[in-house]
Structure formats: C-alpha cells, structure tokens
Design a protein around this motif. Sequence first.
Motif, mmCIF file in Angstrom:
data_model
loop_
_atom_site.group_PDB
_atom_site.id
_atom_site.type_symbol
_atom_site.label_atom_id
_atom_site.label_comp_id
_atom_site.label_asym_id
_atom_site.label_seq_id
_atom_site.Cartn_x
_atom_site.Cartn_y
_atom_site.Cartn_z
ATOM 1 N N ALA A 1 0.834 -1.206 0.000
ATOM 2 C CA ALA A 1 0.000 0.000 0.000
ATOM 3 C C ALA A 1 0.869 1.255 0.000
ATOM 4 C CB ALA A 1 -0.927 -0.015 1.212
ATOM 5 N N LEU A 2 1.958 1.216 0.768
ATOM 6 C CA LEU A 2 2.881 2.352 0.794
ATOM 7 C C LEU A 2 3.544 2.541 -0.571
ATOM 8 C CD1 LEU A 2 4.084 4.419 2.882
ATOM 9 C CD2 LEU A 2 6.027 2.843 3.078
ATOM 10 N N ALA A 3 3.935 1.427 -1.194
ATOM 11 C CA ALA A 3 4.549 1.501 -2.518
ATOM 12 C C ALA A 3 3.580 2.076 -3.543
ATOM 13 C CB ALA A 3 5.023 0.115 -2.947
ATOM 14 N N GLU A 4 2.303 1.718 -3.417
ATOM 15 C CA GLU A 4 1.281 2.268 -4.311
ATOM 16 C C GLU A 4 1.118 3.768 -4.077
ATOM 17 O OE1 GLU A 4 -1.620 0.972 -6.454
ATOM 18 O OE2 GLU A 4 0.149 -0.183 -7.032
ATOM 19 N N GLN A 5 1.090 4.169 -2.820
ATOM 20 C CA GLN A 5 0.863 5.574 -2.486
ATOM 21 C C GLN A 5 1.981 6.471 -2.991
ATOM 22 O OE1 GLN A 5 0.317 6.235 1.714
ATOM 23 N NE2 GLN A 5 0.257 8.478 1.513
ATOM 24 N N TYR A 6 3.232 5.982 -2.886
ATOM 25 C CA TYR A 6 4.376 6.808 -3.271
ATOM 26 C C TYR A 6 4.959 6.403 -4.625
ATOM 27 C CZ TYR A 6 4.259 8.868 1.351
ATOM 28 O OH TYR A 6 3.872 9.556 2.489
ATOM 29 N N ASN A 7 4.245 5.526 -5.330
ATOM 30 C CA ASN A 7 4.633 5.127 -6.684
ATOM 31 C C ASN A 7 6.059 4.555 -6.720
ATOM 32 O OD1 ASN A 7 3.935 4.794 -9.392
ATOM 33 N ND2 ASN A 7 4.862 6.742 -9.996
#
Length: 246
Positions: A215-221
Amino acid sequence: MAPCEEGNNFTASVCVNRLRGTGESGVVVGIESGFKFFITHFQLETQYVRDDCFTVHCSISQVLESTKVPVPAPALNLRHHLGNLLKSGVGADVNFQVKGEIFRAHRCVLAARSPVFHAQFFRPMSEKSYDIEPIKIKDVEPMAFKGLLNFIYTDLVPEIDTAADGEPMERSDSVKLTQHLLVAADRFLVDDLYNFAEERLCERISADTVETTYALAEQYNLHRLKAACIKSGVMPINLFSKMLIC
C-alpha cells in the motif's frame, strides 16, 4: 680493475680525474666511491687504448632512502561528533514538538540536509515563530522523527533496529518504523533516507507486512518496492485480485 674484452672492444670501469698536486690527468678504476689508486697516461695508453681509443663503461647506482614519515589516515569522527551534538542539544536553536515530545536541533545542520528545512528557516519572509515556541510536526511519529534527525546528523538510523528499552526490535516493528521513516523522508525531502528506507523495505517483506508495504509503494509510486512485494511469494490472494481489477 682489469679490462675485460667484449669482441673487438676493450671495456674498463674507469673515471677520469685530476691527480692531486701533479697536474696530470689520471684514471680512477673501480665501481664504488672512494677509489684507492690511480693510473698514469702511460698505463692508460699501453693497457687500455686500442687503435687510439678506449671505451669507458659506467655503472651508476642510486639508492633512494625515503625520508617521509608515514602519516596515519585521520579518523572519520564527523558523524560521531555531530551525533553527540544532537544528543547534547548544545547550541540548539530550534525546537520541534511531535505528538507531545520535544526535539532540539540546529537549523544550519537541518538546512544543509533538507531543502524543506532550508526554505523554512532561511528563505526571505520565512516565519520566525520558532524563536518563541516549538514547531509542531503533524502526521509524523516521534520515533520516526527522531530517526530522521539522527540520519540528518549522522547518516545512521540506530532506532530502526533497537527498541526504546535497548533490546533488539521485532522484525514487524522495525518494518513499521521504516515505513514511517520513508514517509518522513518524503515530507522533508531527505533523499538518502528515502532511498535507504525503500531498500530496507524491499529486503524485509514478510507475510505480516506485505500488505502495508505494498500500500505504501502504491501511495508513493515505488515501482521497485511493488515489484519486490509481488516477487516475495507472500502476497495474499485478495491483494492479487485488487491488482488485477486495477
């Protein structure tokens, strides 16, 4: 030293000098300094000269003695000294309040490592309220902000592996703190910490943390972190389903 014959040439190790007190030229025979005897012109002509010429063979050796005293490389103590400066608070000129906790720091050090802090403290028309009251930091955990300050001063984050009581931190807690560090690094544009946190998260993906990490990787691309989550083999089916739907 007797001459030695090489083919049709005669070679002698000689050196022409001036005989003391006689005005005659002589020949010093030998290969070391401090020659012990001379020869006369007559001896030269009868023993060494062939066809009105002779060959002088010189062997020169040079011994170099190093006079340089080896200088030990200086100890790299800068991070140690800056870490002590942060810990002691000596000369601190700004305070931060993070969820009730106060952190003291030095504006020049912060500005040197973070363009956000630089703009906040030294741009024209910047607010001067930090001289009177602490700067309130929202949406950042106290332990993450402490880690951010430590990294700014020392390029190290000891909090990431050590709990508050000094004991080794649980793996899941360490991953959670690393996630918060990435958020703090992004907010204050501390790129080295941001890259460090991403690399750390890529190495510590587990079944307990893969969902929040993804989810963090998705949020910060963060493409590399997302790829690491997918390749980890621990992503739950429902998360894969969401990826397919998207």
